[in-house]
Design an enzyme around this catalytic site. Structure first.
Site, PDB file in Angstrom:
ATOM      1  CD  GLU A 266     -42.890   8.249  64.423  1.00 50.36           C
ATOM      2  OE1 GLU A 266     -43.493   8.566  63.388  1.00 50.36           O
ATOM      3  OE2 GLU A 266     -42.850   7.106  64.886  1.00 50.36           O
ATOM      4  CB  CYS A 303     -43.683   6.353  60.886  1.00 56.47           C
ATOM      5  SG  CYS A 303     -43.447   5.083  62.105  1.00 56.47           S
TER       6      CYS A 303
HETATM    7  P1  NAP Z   1     -54.048  11.809  64.291  1.00 57.38           P
HETATM    8  O1  NAP Z   1     -55.223  12.356  63.594  1.00 57.38           O
HETATM    9  O2  NAP Z   1     -52.874  12.678  64.395  1.00 57.38           O
HETATM   10  O3  NAP Z   1     -54.548  11.350  65.743  1.00 57.38           O
HETATM   11  C1  NAP Z   1     -53.704  10.721  66.678  1.00 57.38           C
HETATM   12  C2  NAP Z   1     -54.221  10.957  68.086  1.00 57.38           C
HETATM   13  O4  NAP Z   1     -54.060  12.331  68.427  1.00 57.38           O
HETATM   14  C3  NAP Z   1     -55.706  10.673  68.255  1.00 57.38           C
HETATM   15  O5  NAP Z   1     -55.921  10.180  69.557  1.00 57.38           O
HETATM   16  C4  NAP Z   1     -56.353  12.028  68.102  1.00 57.38           C
HETATM   17  O6  NAP Z   1     -57.573  12.153  68.788  1.00 57.38           O
HETATM   18  C5  NAP Z   1     -55.320  12.920  68.742  1.00 57.38           C
HETATM   19  N1  NAP Z   1     -55.366  14.263  68.166  1.00 57.38           N
HETATM   20  C6  NAP Z   1     -55.143  14.587  66.873  1.00 57.38           C
HETATM   21  N2  NAP Z   1     -55.266  15.915  66.705  1.00 57.38           N
HETATM   22  C7  NAP Z   1     -55.572  16.429  67.918  1.00 57.38           C
HETATM   23  C8  NAP Z   1     -55.832  17.735  68.392  1.00 57.38           C
HETATM   24  N3  NAP Z   1     -55.833  18.777  67.565  1.00 57.38           N
HETATM   25  N4  NAP Z   1     -56.106  17.910  69.689  1.00 57.38           N
HETATM   26  C9  NAP Z   1     -56.134  16.847  70.536  1.00 57.38           C
HETATM   27  N5  NAP Z   1     -55.928  15.573  70.139  1.00 57.38           N
HETATM   28  C10 NAP Z   1     -55.634  15.365  68.851  1.00 57.38           C
HETATM   29  O7  NAP Z   1     -53.533  10.470  63.601  1.00 57.38           O
HETATM   30  P2  NAP Z   1     -54.317   9.156  63.164  1.00 57.38           P
HETATM   31  O8  NAP Z   1     -55.714   9.191  63.612  1.00 57.38           O
HETATM   32  O9  NAP Z   1     -53.503   8.045  63.629  1.00 57.38           O
HETATM   33  O10 NAP Z   1     -54.246   9.125  61.585  1.00 57.38           O
HETATM   34  C11 NAP Z   1     -54.514  10.231  60.759  1.00 57.38           C
HETATM   35  C12 NAP Z   1     -53.371  10.416  59.778  1.00 57.38           C
HETATM   36  O11 NAP Z   1     -52.148  10.551  60.504  1.00 57.38           O
HETATM   37  C13 NAP Z   1     -53.093   9.261  58.834  1.00 57.38           C
HETATM   38  O12 NAP Z   1     -53.908   9.293  57.704  1.00 57.38           O
HETATM   39  C14 NAP Z   1     -51.641   9.453  58.515  1.00 57.38           C
HETATM   40  O13 NAP Z   1     -51.513  10.383  57.474  1.00 57.38           O
HETATM   41  C15 NAP Z   1     -51.058  10.044  59.755  1.00 57.38           C
HETATM   42  N6  NAP Z   1     -50.315   9.054  60.571  1.00 57.38           N
HETATM   43  C16 NAP Z   1     -48.972   9.040  60.481  1.00 57.38           C
HETATM   44  C17 NAP Z   1     -48.250   8.133  61.228  1.00 57.38           C
HETATM   45  C18 NAP Z   1     -46.766   8.084  61.160  1.00 57.38           C
HETATM   46  O14 NAP Z   1     -46.184   7.276  61.865  1.00 57.38           O
HETATM   47  N7  NAP Z   1     -46.121   8.902  60.386  1.00 57.38           N
HETATM   48  C19 NAP Z   1     -48.876   7.231  62.082  1.00 57.38           C
HETATM   49  C20 NAP Z   1     -50.258   7.269  62.171  1.00 57.38           C
HETATM   50  C21 NAP Z   1     -50.965   8.198  61.408  1.00 57.38           C
HETATM   51  P3  NAP Z   1     -58.967  11.916  68.021  1.00 57.38           P
HETATM   52  O15 NAP Z   1     -58.898  10.522  67.484  1.00 57.38           O
HETATM   53  O16 NAP Z   1     -59.979  12.122  69.069  1.00 57.38           O
HETATM   54  O17 NAP Z   1     -59.017  12.934  66.926  1.00 57.38           O
END
Ligand code: NAP
Length: 533
Positions: A266, A303
């Site tokens: 998601e 989200c």
């Molecule tokens: P994220 O960067 O996508 O990370 C979520 C999880 O996935 C973390 O455990 C992260 O690990 C892992 N991950 C991310 N990229 C990866 C990769 N290339 N390979 C392996 N694991 C990976 O999301 P976030 O930390 O929650 O927030 C960052 C941004 O995501 C926010 O600023 C927002 O824009 C968006 N977000 C959107 C929603 C929504 O519901 N639409 C919800 C939350 C966040 P690591 O922490 O070790 O990197």
């Protein structure tokens, strides 16, 4: 409970030695001293995946009543953590205690809903086509279908739901309900919260006498652990909530495996809200202030946040913008989950503000010196600008939104057609708007997983009919929902049994119907007590 910073792999506590990380308090902008968490790597993935694989056949075949009792035991154990859980989650996320208490209620409610789903057994889709030996031109075999779990599931905790979409959240609850062992990767934004809930789950596995590999909790930084988890051959499906970039990265890893697996990611959605002309004329002020409430709830870190508002230009839209601006001007800045998410919010709002033809028309109370606190923002532009500037459709994760002025309903339709896939689309409609709504609906049905009338999209009910899903990029698998009872379907697949002796069939499709299920028999829905199934 004393936190250790250790991972929980089956019944063992394992100290990760691939680096260390402290939890972080975004309100004070400082590390939380105790404990220091040991990060895991490929060795720990191997150990958890191997245990999960060993547990799979036993766990999926325990009686449904026992599986349901396990889910209820997790719920009870989470409640037993009491205030410690709320206090730790508050320190790690900056989310107010009241919101976290509500989220705990939702988490526990979700686990209990899935216990009910398991007891009911409907998810097994028991279907029987009885043999027809005299069928012409060829006899028909006895053919029976029941669903089984895909295998061990990797769950990535969501930063924005430390309880309801994390260690024992919706992904974990639905996977365990399906009969799948779960390996959770904690989110770095709430490591201590993860350990507390992880211990509650581990205790429930023990109490219920289940195989230890049913649940493991891993910590990992720098993406290595997450990548290894998705790539591991024993892992058969993934549940993820986060960024589009992160979801797509996991999807690439899953598709590059010798045996690709489904990733239920998601990702991003801007949740358009259409203010149709009569509703706008009748209720502009009420709509403006209700919109401001929805936009700023939880610092906009949902989200389903309403990131785009669309209406026909004119004095009624001016009234809406004026009311929204007034309401927003009183909204305090709120602490965001992490410094990274705060920085991404600031970058997102700056890039929208920099688009030619976009005007900022409102902002919330300034954060002053408070760290990581997001100030609400509202921008206005016209439909042609949106159609020419795809960057205006990017998710600004936080309390910011863009109002789109359209010349007429035709232009609203054109914008609706141009939108990417969404989790939700909202219609504000009064009686006189039905004709326009009827024209918009077929477009919105193609674009969104949930269509609302006269509400706002934040607040997702956990129930049987809920759909929290939608076409790309809102999710990677538009056939499913990640919230609500049918979220279990993401982790199941159908198996068909042809001419198997009754003694070898799964209970769901045995002749005497030992699970007392409603079943589809020769195309007719048959009640449990009905003979002949
Ligand atoms: P994220 O960067 O996508 O990370 C979520 C999880 O996935 C973390 O455990 C992260 O690990 C892992 N991950 C991310 N990229 C990866 C990769 N290339 N390979 C392996 N694991 C990976 O999301 P976030 O930390 O929650 O927030 C960052 C941004 O995501 C926010 O600023 C927002 O824009 C968006 N977000 C959107 C929603 C929504 O519901 N639409 C919800 C939350 C966040 P690591 O922490 O070790 O990197």
């Amino acid at each position: 409970m004393t936190l250790t910073g250790n991972m929980l792999i089956g019944f063992s506590e394992v100290r990760g030695n691939d680096g260390e990380q402290s939890a972080f308090n975004p309100t004070t902008n400082s590390e939380i001293a105790e404990p220091v968490f040991g990060m895991g790597g490929t060795l720990e993935v191997e150990r958890a995946a191997s245990l999960a694989s060993q547990a799979f056949d036993d766990y999926r075949r325990i009686p449904l009543a026992k599986r349901a009792a396990f889910l209820e035991a997790i719920a009870d154990n989470i409640l037993s953590l009491g205030d410690e859980l709320i206090e730790r989650a508050h320190a790690e996320t900056g989310l107010p205690a009241q919101r976290l208490e509500g989220e705990r209620g939702r988490t526990v409610g979700q686990l209990r809903l899935f216990a009910k789903v398991v007891r009911d057994g409907h998810f097994l889709a028991a279907t029987i086509d009885r043999a027809q030996p005299s069928l012409q031109p060829l006899p028909r075999a006895d053919i029976r279908l029941a669903k089984m779990p895909l295998g061990p599931v990797a769950v990535f905790c969501a930063s924005n739901f430390p309880l309801a979409f994390s260690v024992a959240g919706g992904d974990t609850a639905s996977a365990l309900a399906a009969g799948a062992p779960v390996i959770v990767k904690a989110h770095g934004a709430h490591l201590g919260t993860a350990e507390l809930v992880g211990r509650a789950v581990q205790q429930a596995v023990r109490e219920q006498g289940l195989p230890e590999g049913v649940f493991s909790l891993l910590f990992g930084a720098g993406r290595r652990l997450g990548e290894a988890l998705v790539a591991h051959p024993a892992v058969r499906a993934v549940g993820f909530t986060g960024s589009r970039q992160g979801g797509l990265a996991l999807l690439r890893i899953a598709n590059a495996r010798p045996e690709p697996i489904p990733v239920n990611a998601e990702m991003s959605s801007i949740n358009p809200v259409f203010l149709l002309p009569h509703a706008l004329a009748n209720r502009a002020e009420t709509l403006g202030s209700a919109f401001a409430d929805s936009l700023t709830m939880g610092a906009g870190q949902f989200c389903t946040n309403p990131g785009l508002v669309l209406a026909v230009d004119g004095p009624d839209l001016e009234r809406f913008v004026e009311a929204a601006a007034q309401a927003l001007s009183k909204k305090s800045a709120q602490t965001m989950l992490t410094p990274g998410i705060f920085e991404a919010y600031c970058a997102g709002t700056h890039s929208v503000a920099a688009v030619e033809g976009v005007t900022q028309v409102a902002h919330g109370v300034s954060a002053g010196e408070r760290p990581n606190a997001a100030q609400a923002a509202l921008y206005v532009t016209d439909a042609q600008r949106l159609l020419a500037s795809p960057e205006l459709e990017a998710e600004m994760f936080g309390p910011a939104s863009v109002v789109i002025r359209a010349r007429d309903v035709e232009e609203l339709m054109a914008v609706a057609e141009d939108l990417e896939g969404q989790l939700t689309a909202t219609l504000q409609i009064d009686d006189g708007d039905y004709a326009d709504a009827q024209r918009l609906l077929p477009v919105l049905e193609r674009k969104a997983g949930r269509i609302l009338a006269n509400g706002f999209p934040t607040g997702v009910e956990v129930c049987y009919a809920m759909v929290h899903g939608g076409p790309f990029p809102s999710t990677s698998s538009p056939m499913f929902t990640s919230v609500g009872a049918t979220a279990i379907d993401r982790f199941l697949r159908p198996v068909c049994y042809q001419d198997l002796p009754d003694a070898l069939l799964p209970d769901a499709v045995k002749q005497v119907n030992p699970l007392h299920l409603w079943r589809l028999v020769d195309g007719e829905r048959v009640a449990p007590e009905a003979p002949g199934a």
